[in-house]
Design a protein around this motif. Structure first.
Motif, PDB file in Angstrom:
ATOM      1  N   UNK A   1       0.858  -1.183   0.000  1.00 56.93           N
ATOM      2  CA  UNK A   1       0.000   0.000   0.000  1.00 56.93           C
ATOM      3  C   UNK A   1       0.898   1.239   0.000  1.00 56.93           C
ATOM      4  N   UNK A   2       0.706   2.096  -0.973  1.00 57.39           N
ATOM      5  CA  UNK A   2       1.520   3.301  -1.121  1.00 57.39           C
ATOM      6  C   UNK A   2       0.631   4.532  -0.990  1.00 57.39           C
ATOM      7  N   UNK A   3       0.964   5.422  -0.062  1.00 59.90           N
ATOM      8  CA  UNK A   3       0.203   6.644   0.117  1.00 59.90           C
ATOM      9  C   UNK A   3       1.099   7.866   0.000  1.00 59.90           C
ATOM     10  N   UNK A   4       0.661   8.862  -0.753  1.00 61.18           N
ATOM     11  CA  UNK A   4       1.405  10.115  -0.910  1.00 61.18           C
ATOM     12  C   UNK A   4       0.429  11.269  -0.717  1.00 61.18           C
ATOM     13  N   UNK A   5       0.787  12.224   0.134  1.00 64.03           N
ATOM     14  CA  UNK A   5      -0.051  13.388   0.392  1.00 64.03           C
ATOM     15  C   UNK A   5       0.827  14.627   0.398  1.00 64.03           C
ATOM     16  N   UNK A   6       0.352  15.697  -0.241  1.00 65.13           N
ATOM     17  CA  UNK A   6       1.098  16.951  -0.280  1.00 65.13           C
ATOM     18  C   UNK A   6       0.122  18.117  -0.234  1.00 65.13           C
ATOM     19  N   UNK A   7       0.494  19.178   0.483  1.00 67.86           N
ATOM     20  CA  UNK A   7      -0.386  20.338   0.540  1.00 67.86           C
ATOM     21  C   UNK A   7       0.397  21.634   0.672  1.00 67.86           C
ATOM     22  N   UNK A   8      -0.285  22.713   0.395  1.00 73.81           N
ATOM     23  CA  UNK A   8       0.190  24.069   0.639  1.00 73.81           C
ATOM     24  C   UNK A   8      -0.754  24.697   1.658  1.00 73.81           C
ATOM     25  N   UNK A   9      -0.204  25.185   2.762  1.00 72.39           N
ATOM     26  CA  UNK A   9      -1.000  25.855   3.790  1.00 72.39           C
ATOM     27  C   UNK A   9      -0.632  27.334   3.801  1.00 72.39           C
ATOM     28  N   UNK A  10      -1.641  28.188   3.742  1.00 74.65           N
ATOM     29  CA  UNK A  10      -1.406  29.631   3.665  1.00 74.65           C
ATOM     30  C   UNK A  10      -2.238  30.350   4.726  1.00 74.65           C
ATOM     31  N   UNK A  11      -1.575  31.142   5.561  1.00 72.94           N
ATOM     32  CA  UNK A  11      -2.254  31.947   6.580  1.00 72.94           C
ATOM     33  C   UNK A  11      -2.659  33.278   5.961  1.00 72.94           C
ATOM     34  N   UNK A  12      -3.954  33.414   5.637  1.00 73.88           N
ATOM     35  CA  UNK A  12      -4.430  34.657   5.035  1.00 73.88           C
ATOM     36  C   UNK A  12      -4.233  35.814   5.993  1.00 73.88           C
ATOM     37  N   UNK A  13      -4.661  35.631   7.227  1.00 70.56           N
ATOM     38  CA  UNK A  13      -4.407  36.545   8.346  1.00 70.56           C
ATOM     39  C   UNK A  13      -4.143  35.646   9.545  1.00 70.56           C
ATOM     40  N   UNK A  14      -3.551  36.158  10.631  1.00 74.76           N
ATOM     41  CA  UNK A  14      -3.331  35.313  11.803  1.00 74.76           C
ATOM     42  C   UNK A  14      -4.625  34.663  12.291  1.00 74.76           C
ATOM     43  N   UNK A  15      -4.603  33.335  12.395  1.00 77.22           N
ATOM     44  CA  UNK A  15      -5.770  32.599  12.858  1.00 77.22           C
ATOM     45  C   UNK A  15      -6.673  32.077  11.772  1.00 77.22           C
ATOM     46  N   UNK A  16      -6.425  32.441  10.508  1.00 72.89           N
ATOM     47  CA  UNK A  16      -7.270  31.966   9.403  1.00 72.89           C
ATOM     48  C   UNK A  16      -6.372  31.362   8.332  1.00 72.89           C
ATOM     49  N   UNK A  17      -6.458  30.020   8.167  1.00 75.84           N
ATOM     50  CA  UNK A  17      -5.578  29.276   7.270  1.00 75.84           C
ATOM     51  C   UNK A  17      -6.378  28.549   6.208  1.00 75.84           C
ATOM     52  N   UNK A  18      -5.878  28.589   4.987  1.00 77.82           N
ATOM     53  CA  UNK A  18      -6.441  27.822   3.879  1.00 77.82           C
ATOM     54  C   UNK A  18      -5.413  26.783   3.445  1.00 77.82           C
ATOM     55  N   UNK A  19      -5.842  25.520   3.350  1.00 80.24           N
ATOM     56  CA  UNK A  19      -4.950  24.424   2.968  1.00 80.24           C
ATOM     57  C   UNK A  19      -5.508  23.703   1.756  1.00 80.24           C
ATOM     58  N   UNK A  20      -4.689  23.540   0.725  1.00 75.63           N
ATOM     59  CA  UNK A  20      -5.058  22.791  -0.478  1.00 75.63           C
ATOM     60  C   UNK A  20      -4.174  21.555  -0.554  1.00 75.63           C
ATOM     61  N   UNK A  21      -4.807  20.375  -0.620  1.00 72.57           N
ATOM     62  CA  UNK A  21      -4.047  19.122  -0.562  1.00 72.57           C
ATOM     63  C   UNK A  21      -4.441  18.184  -1.694  1.00 72.57           C
ATOM     64  N   UNK A  22      -3.440  17.440  -2.197  1.00 69.88           N
ATOM     65  CA  UNK A  22      -3.636  16.379  -3.183  1.00 69.88           C
ATOM     66  C   UNK A  22      -3.159  15.072  -2.560  1.00 69.88           C
ATOM     67  N   UNK A  23      -3.959  13.987  -2.721  1.00 71.10           N
ATOM     68  CA  UNK A  23      -3.652  12.703  -2.096  1.00 71.10           C
ATOM     69  C   UNK A  23      -3.714  11.582  -3.120  1.00 71.10           C
ATOM     70  N   UNK A  24      -2.801  10.623  -2.955  1.00 73.28           N
ATOM     71  CA  UNK A  24      -2.769   9.454  -3.837  1.00 73.28           C
ATOM     72  C   UNK A  24      -2.602   8.199  -3.001  1.00 73.28           C
ATOM     73  N   UNK A  25      -3.402   7.175  -3.299  1.00 71.78           N
ATOM     74  CA  UNK A  25      -3.293   5.885  -2.628  1.00 71.78           C
ATOM     75  C   UNK A  25      -3.325   4.774  -3.652  1.00 71.78           C
ATOM     76  N   UNK A  26      -2.275   3.947  -3.661  1.00 73.68           N
ATOM     77  CA  UNK A  26      -2.249   2.737  -4.468  1.00 73.68           C
ATOM     78  C   UNK A  26      -2.403   1.558  -3.535  1.00 73.68           C
ATOM     79  N   UNK A  27      -3.559   0.880  -3.647  1.00 73.96           N
ATOM     80  CA  UNK A  27      -3.871  -0.235  -2.757  1.00 73.96           C
ATOM     81  C   UNK A  27      -3.167  -1.485  -3.260  1.00 73.96           C
ATOM     82  N   UNK A  28      -2.106  -1.888  -2.569  1.00 75.16           N
ATOM     83  CA  UNK A  28      -1.284  -2.980  -3.063  1.00 75.16           C
ATOM     84  C   UNK A  28      -1.966  -4.321  -3.034  1.00 75.16           C
ATOM     85  N   UNK A  29      -2.570  -4.706  -1.889  1.00 73.78           N
ATOM     86  CA  UNK A  29      -3.213  -6.011  -1.745  1.00 73.78           C
ATOM     87  C   UNK A  29      -4.701  -5.830  -1.947  1.00 73.78           C
TER      88      UNK A  29
END
Length: 381
Positions: free
Chosen positions: A325-353
């Motif tokens: 089983x192979x999992x890869x996750x990557x994201x960019x997190x950006x603090x628009x102002x202190x206390x308010x964060x936007x996160x964009x993530x891409x995920x991949x899973x290859x189910x081996x068995x």
């Protein structure tokens, strides 16, 4: 002096005295200003004294809105007991709004610091819910009590997440950190933390488990861990005993602070599965227990965080287990102002068995190759 003058003088004197007393009766002293909130800076920012007590209280939490799409779309990763609900066969967006309320208290006593922590979550979503037979039907989810513990000195009791994960640390700073899972989470605990100084610490935790992993006798699950922390990073090890299946699992982790901008981690896990169910649809399936949640005996996780500036960071995690089983996750997190964060993530899973005809080898997926994305808006306070 005649009688008339004497009477007039006495009357004048009485009027003067009466006037003075009347004036004294209506004079009211100005009230001193009341101190309604007294700041408590012993335990960090945000604490204040509960009026009339020596207890310091902090109230916080967050408002979160998640949007998920594709084959891989769990919103919580490791932070929820339903972290296994990753696949979704419905061709639609997955959305969830959450309000999380947190409280912290602290007070110094003759036996050490007395502190508590609670977290309660309220969700409205169209992810899979026990209250609906339709996976994509939006609605309120049951309120969840995620944390509620009391700690005096090094002794902690109550509702927490397993020390198998909290002491060694969650896998990475991505949302989908359990594409290859690394342990069970929700549990009641009796724990003792020991600080030996010079960066050395340890923990022993007696745990009840949750769901299908709840203990079925008077013998608890047991977790022990040791850690060495320095300015360059940390080395941590944990070992666990699953009392239901009499299985042992362990993890070792290395954290390295390469620079002010870059931090890296690597973690390896190994566990026995001689007594775990396998080859049937019974849960837990595929040789997974309370702590050895990965496929096969061994698994590895690695990744890191790079901070471009004070507002923007890049997070990456890769994971792999013996079942391929192979999992890869990557994201960019950006603090628009202190206390308010936007996160964009891409995920991949290859189910081996993976076998379309036999789903008994549980693989966190509805098909062999899975890709998805998440967009998170979070206001923390």
């Amino acid at each position: 002096m005649n009688i008339k003058s004497l009477l007039l003088g006495s009357a004048a004197a009485l009027i003067a005295v009466s006037g003075a007393r009347a004036a004294d009766a209506v004079v009211v002293a100005e009230p001193e200003p009341a101190e309604y909130v007294k700041i408590c800076d012993v335990y960090g920012a945000g604490y204040f004294y509960i009026p009339g007590t020596e207890t310091c209280l902090r109230i916080g939490g967050y408002i979160r809105y998640d949007i998920g799409g594709g084959d891989v779309g769990s919103f919580d990763g490791a932070r929820s007991a339903d972290h296994m609900d990753i696949g979704d066969s419905n061709d639609t967006w997955r959305k969830r709004a959450r309000f999380a309320l947190k409280t912290w208290t602290g007070q110094e006593t003759e036996l050490g610091t007395l502190k508590t922590y609670t977290e309660t979550r309220f969700n409205f979503s169209n992810t899979q819910r026990d209250t609906s037979p339709f996976i994509n039907e939006a609605g309120n989810e049951p309120v969840s009590l995620n944390f509620a513990w009391v700690q005096l000195g090094g002794l902690r009791v109550g509702k927490d997440e397993s020390a198998f994960d909290t002491f060694i640390g969650y896998a990475g700073n991505v949302i989908q950190d359990t594409l290859v899972p690394y342990g069970g989470f929700d549990t009641n605990v009796i724990q003792y933390y020991f600080d030996a100084g010079n960066g050395f610490s340890a923990v022993v935790s007696l745990e009840e488990g949750y769901g299908a992993y709840t203990i079925d006798s008077y013998v608890p699950h047991v977790v022990g861990g040791v850690k060495w922390t320095q300015g360059w990073g940390a080395i941590t090890g944990v070992v666990s005993y699953d009392s239901n299946y009499e299985e042992v699992a362990g993890k070792v982790r290395l954290d390295v602070n390469v620079s002010n901008e870059l931090s890296l981690f690597a973690m390896v896990g190994y566990g026995t599965d001689d007594n775990l169910t396998d080859g049937t649809l019974a849960f837990p399936a595929g040789g997974r227990g309370m702590y050895k949640q990965w496929g096969g005996n061994w698994a590895v996780w690695g990744g890191g965080t790079y901070k471009f500036n004070e507002k923007t960071s890049f997070n990456l995690q890769a994971s792999y287990d013996e079942w391929k089983n192979l999992g890869i996750a990557a994201n960019i997190a950006y603090d628009i102002v202190p206390g308010f964060t936007v996160t964009a993530e891409v995920d991949y899973l290859n189910a081996g068995k993976f076998d379309d005809a036999d789903f008994s080898n549980w693989t966190h997926a509805n098909k062999k190759s899975n890709i998805g994305g998440l967009l998170r808006f979070q206001r923390s306070f």
